[in-house]
Write a protein that holds these residues in place. Structure first.
Motif, PDB file in Angstrom:
ATOM      1  N   PRO A 166       0.546  50.265  39.862  1.00  0.00           N
ATOM      2  CA  PRO A 166       1.967  50.351  40.251  1.00  0.00           C
ATOM      3  C   PRO A 166       2.261  49.977  41.693  1.00  0.00           C
ATOM      4  N   TRP A 167       1.252  49.996  42.576  1.00  0.00           N
ATOM      5  CA  TRP A 167       1.490  49.680  43.977  1.00  0.00           C
ATOM      6  C   TRP A 167       0.999  48.269  44.287  1.00  0.00           C
ATOM      7  N   GLN A 168       1.797  47.532  45.032  1.00  0.00           N
ATOM      8  CA  GLN A 168       1.515  46.127  45.324  1.00  0.00           C
ATOM      9  C   GLN A 168       1.563  45.880  46.827  1.00  0.00           C
ATOM     10  N   PHE A 169       0.955  44.752  47.231  1.00  0.00           N
ATOM     11  CA  PHE A 169       1.071  44.320  48.615  1.00  0.00           C
ATOM     12  C   PHE A 169       2.466  43.725  48.797  1.00  0.00           C
ATOM     13  N   VAL A 170       3.290  44.358  49.574  1.00  0.00           N
ATOM     14  CA  VAL A 170       4.667  43.897  49.747  1.00  0.00           C
ATOM     15  C   VAL A 170       4.940  43.623  51.223  1.00  0.00           C
ATOM     16  N   THR A 171       5.871  42.727  51.468  1.00  0.00           N
ATOM     17  CA  THR A 171       6.317  42.419  52.822  1.00  0.00           C
ATOM     18  C   THR A 171       7.606  43.184  53.090  1.00  0.00           C
ATOM     19  N   VAL A 172       7.641  43.901  54.211  1.00  0.00           N
ATOM     20  CA  VAL A 172       8.809  44.733  54.528  1.00  0.00           C
ATOM     21  C   VAL A 172       9.408  44.279  55.855  1.00  0.00           C
ATOM     22  N   SER A 173      10.693  44.513  55.992  1.00  0.00           N
ATOM     23  CA  SER A 173      11.399  44.173  57.221  1.00  0.00           C
ATOM     24  C   SER A 173      11.139  45.233  58.291  1.00  0.00           C
ATOM     25  N   ASN A 174      11.601  44.960  59.517  1.00  0.00           N
ATOM     26  CA  ASN A 174      11.433  45.917  60.605  1.00  0.00           C
ATOM     27  C   ASN A 174      12.173  47.215  60.320  1.00  0.00           C
ATOM     28  N   GLU A 175      13.361  47.100  59.721  1.00  0.00           N
ATOM     29  CA  GLU A 175      14.112  48.304  59.371  1.00  0.00           C
ATOM     30  C   GLU A 175      13.374  49.127  58.317  1.00  0.00           C
ATOM     31  N   GLU A 176      12.767  48.457  57.358  1.00  0.00           N
ATOM     32  CA  GLU A 176      12.002  49.167  56.328  1.00  0.00           C
ATOM     33  C   GLU A 176      10.754  49.809  56.916  1.00  0.00           C
ATOM     34  N   LYS A 177      10.147  49.166  57.900  1.00  0.00           N
ATOM     35  CA  LYS A 177       8.983  49.756  58.555  1.00  0.00           C
ATOM     36  C   LYS A 177       9.360  51.061  59.264  1.00  0.00           C
ATOM     37  N   ILE A 178      10.523  51.041  59.924  1.00  0.00           N
ATOM     38  CA  ILE A 178      10.997  52.256  60.597  1.00  0.00           C
ATOM     39  C   ILE A 178      11.256  53.360  59.576  1.00  0.00           C
ATOM     40  N   HIS A 179      11.871  52.984  58.454  1.00  0.00           N
ATOM     41  CA  HIS A 179      12.133  53.975  57.401  1.00  0.00           C
ATOM     42  C   HIS A 179      10.837  54.547  56.847  1.00  0.00           C
ATOM     43  N   ARG A 180       9.827  53.722  56.662  1.00  0.00           N
ATOM     44  CA  ARG A 180       8.543  54.199  56.152  1.00  0.00           C
ATOM     45  C   ARG A 180       7.860  55.110  57.162  1.00  0.00           C
ATOM     46  N   ARG A 181       7.985  54.795  58.444  1.00  0.00           N
ATOM     47  CA  ARG A 181       7.421  55.681  59.461  1.00  0.00           C
ATOM     48  C   ARG A 181       8.104  57.029  59.432  1.00  0.00           C
ATOM     49  N   GLU A 182       9.406  57.043  59.254  1.00  0.00           N
ATOM     50  CA  GLU A 182      10.127  58.316  59.156  1.00  0.00           C
ATOM     51  C   GLU A 182       9.683  59.103  57.929  1.00  0.00           C
ATOM     52  N   LEU A 183       9.432  58.403  56.816  1.00  0.00           N
ATOM     53  CA  LEU A 183       8.950  59.081  55.611  1.00  0.00           C
ATOM     54  C   LEU A 183       7.570  59.685  55.825  1.00  0.00           C
ATOM     55  N   LEU A 184       6.700  58.968  56.547  1.00  0.00           N
ATOM     56  CA  LEU A 184       5.370  59.504  56.831  1.00  0.00           C
ATOM     57  C   LEU A 184       5.469  60.778  57.667  1.00  0.00           C
ATOM     58  N   ASP A 185       6.308  60.747  58.689  1.00  0.00           N
ATOM     59  CA  ASP A 185       6.490  61.941  59.513  1.00  0.00           C
ATOM     60  C   ASP A 185       7.066  63.092  58.695  1.00  0.00           C
ATOM     61  N   LEU A 186       7.979  62.755  57.780  1.00  0.00           N
ATOM     62  CA  LEU A 186       8.571  63.790  56.934  1.00  0.00           C
ATOM     63  C   LEU A 186       7.519  64.397  56.016  1.00  0.00           C
ATOM     64  N   ARG A 187       6.629  63.574  55.487  1.00  0.00           N
ATOM     65  CA  ARG A 187       5.537  64.096  54.655  1.00  0.00           C
ATOM     66  C   ARG A 187       4.660  65.072  55.451  1.00  0.00           C
ATOM     67  N   GLY A 188       4.303  64.668  56.658  1.00  0.00           N
ATOM     68  CA  GLY A 188       3.484  65.553  57.480  1.00  0.00           C
ATOM     69  C   GLY A 188       4.175  66.870  57.749  1.00  0.00           C
ATOM     70  N   ALA A 189       5.499  66.816  58.000  1.00  0.00           N
ATOM     71  CA  ALA A 189       6.255  68.046  58.244  1.00  0.00           C
ATOM     72  C   ALA A 189       6.278  68.926  56.992  1.00  0.00           C
ATOM     73  N   PHE A 190       6.523  68.317  55.828  1.00  0.00           N
ATOM     74  CA  PHE A 190       6.516  69.084  54.580  1.00  0.00           C
ATOM     75  C   PHE A 190       5.152  69.729  54.339  1.00  0.00           C
ATOM     76  N   ALA A 191       4.084  68.963  54.583  1.00  0.00           N
ATOM     77  CA  ALA A 191       2.736  69.481  54.362  1.00  0.00           C
ATOM     78  C   ALA A 191       2.454  70.681  55.258  1.00  0.00           C
ATOM     79  N   GLN A 192       2.917  70.628  56.503  1.00  0.00           N
ATOM     80  CA  GLN A 192       2.642  71.732  57.427  1.00  0.00           C
ATOM     81  C   GLN A 192       3.576  72.912  57.204  1.00  0.00           C
ATOM     82  N   TRP A 193       4.831  72.647  56.867  1.00  0.00           N
ATOM     83  CA  TRP A 193       5.734  73.757  56.584  1.00  0.00           C
ATOM     84  C   TRP A 193       5.345  74.485  55.299  1.00  0.00           C
ATOM     85  N   SER A 194       4.751  73.767  54.374  1.00  0.00           N
ATOM     86  CA  SER A 194       4.272  74.434  53.163  1.00  0.00           C
ATOM     87  C   SER A 194       3.144  75.399  53.489  1.00  0.00           C
TER      88      SER A 194
END
Length: 294
Positions: free
Chosen positions: A6-34
């Motif tokens: 289901p996961w593929q090598f995809v090309t993302v824009s700069n805005e999408e890269k920023i969004h993905r970085r925010e999602l990664l930080d959000l995951r880390g926060a969820f993991a630690q708050w849990s």
């Protein structure tokens, strides 16, 4: 990548890269708050169970036999089925958190596995029995034990399993997926991207962290005879000497892992700084318990 994956090598824009970085930080926060939620739940439930046990302790009652759930899955193993199940559930939660909202972006999933794994290292440090080599109070509580009021003897098996069953599989998944990406990607000067990336410091630090993780899996604490296992390679000396040797060797490997992760990627640095703070806090707390605690 194969279409069934289901996961593929995809090309993302700069805005999408920023969004993905925010999602990664959000995951880390969820993991630690849990983790914080678990600490609160453990404190409440353990105190409730302890109160009920003390109330029912009036008359002498025969000790109940050890259940299947509280026995090791294999003779000679230290941890019980219940402890494996609890760590397995936590691994499932963190894996689901890594997959969450990753879409079909292969590299985003790959980074998420490593990010979530590193977010758990401070917890692993807080559970560690830092008074392990103390001759007077080796079972002095860790900070996690102090916060939850659960005895350190109950927490220590989870500390051992947490590294093997939770953090290590996530890190291995991160490394395997990244290496697969490097192998399948070409480079104009080196042919394979892998040949180029293994010469870069960040990848070298990542491979060093992987080597430290593998070493920690096999570097087990001494038990009785010193004739088996990598951590029992020393045959001479007392059990206390072997415990001390194991302790310092174990700490050295953890430090190597954390330092390598710190220089591997900038996003890991906050978790490694948290781990250092957790180590200092745990050490000071344990020293106070050993020196002044009952």
């Amino acid at each position: 990548m194969e279409s069934s994956w289901p996961w593929q090598f995809v090309t993302v824009s700069n805005e999408e890269k920023i969004h993905r970085r925010e999602l990664l930080d959000l995951r880390g926060a969820f993991a630690q708050w849990s983790v914080m939620l678990v600490i609160v739940l453990l404190r409440v439930t353990y105190q409730g169970w302890k109160s009920i046990s003390q109330t029912n302790r009036g008359a002498d009652q025969p000790r109940a036999p050890i259940s299947w759930w509280n026995r090791p899955p294999k003779n000679g193993w230290l941890e019980t089925r219940k402890q494996y199940a609890v760590c397995g559930l936590w691994l499932s939660w963190l894996t689901g958190l890594s997959v969450w909202n990753s879409g079909n972006d292969y590299l985003h999933l790959t980074k998420a596995l490593g990010h979530v794994a590193l977010s758990q290292i401070p917890l692993q440090v807080l559970m560690s029995p830092v008074a392990y080599i103390s001759t007077s109070k080796p079972s002095a509580p860790s900070i996690f034990s102090f916060l939850t009021t659960v005895p350190q003897g109950t927490i220590t098996p989870y500390h051992r399993l947490f590294g093997r069953v939770v953090i290590s599989p996530l890190l291995f998944g991160h490394v395997i997926l990244y290496l697969s990406f490097f192998v399948q990607s070409s480079h104009p000067d080196f042919g394979s991207l892998l040949e180029k990336r293994v010469q870069d410091l960040d990848v070298q630090c990542g491979l060093t962290a992987l080597a430290a993780t593998i070493a920690l899996l096999f570097y087990v604490r001494p038990r009785g005879s010193a004739k088996k296992g990598i951590a029992r390679a020393w045959a001479g000396g007392s059990m206390q000497d072997r415990r001390r040797t194991f302790y310092y060797g174990h700490i050295s490997l953890v430090v190597l892992l954390c330092v390598a992760a710190y220089f591997h990627v900038a996003q890991a640095q906050k978790y490694m700084i948290q781990s250092l703070g957790a180590f200092v806090l745990n050490g000071v707390g344990s020293w106070i318990m050993v020196k002044y605690g009952n």
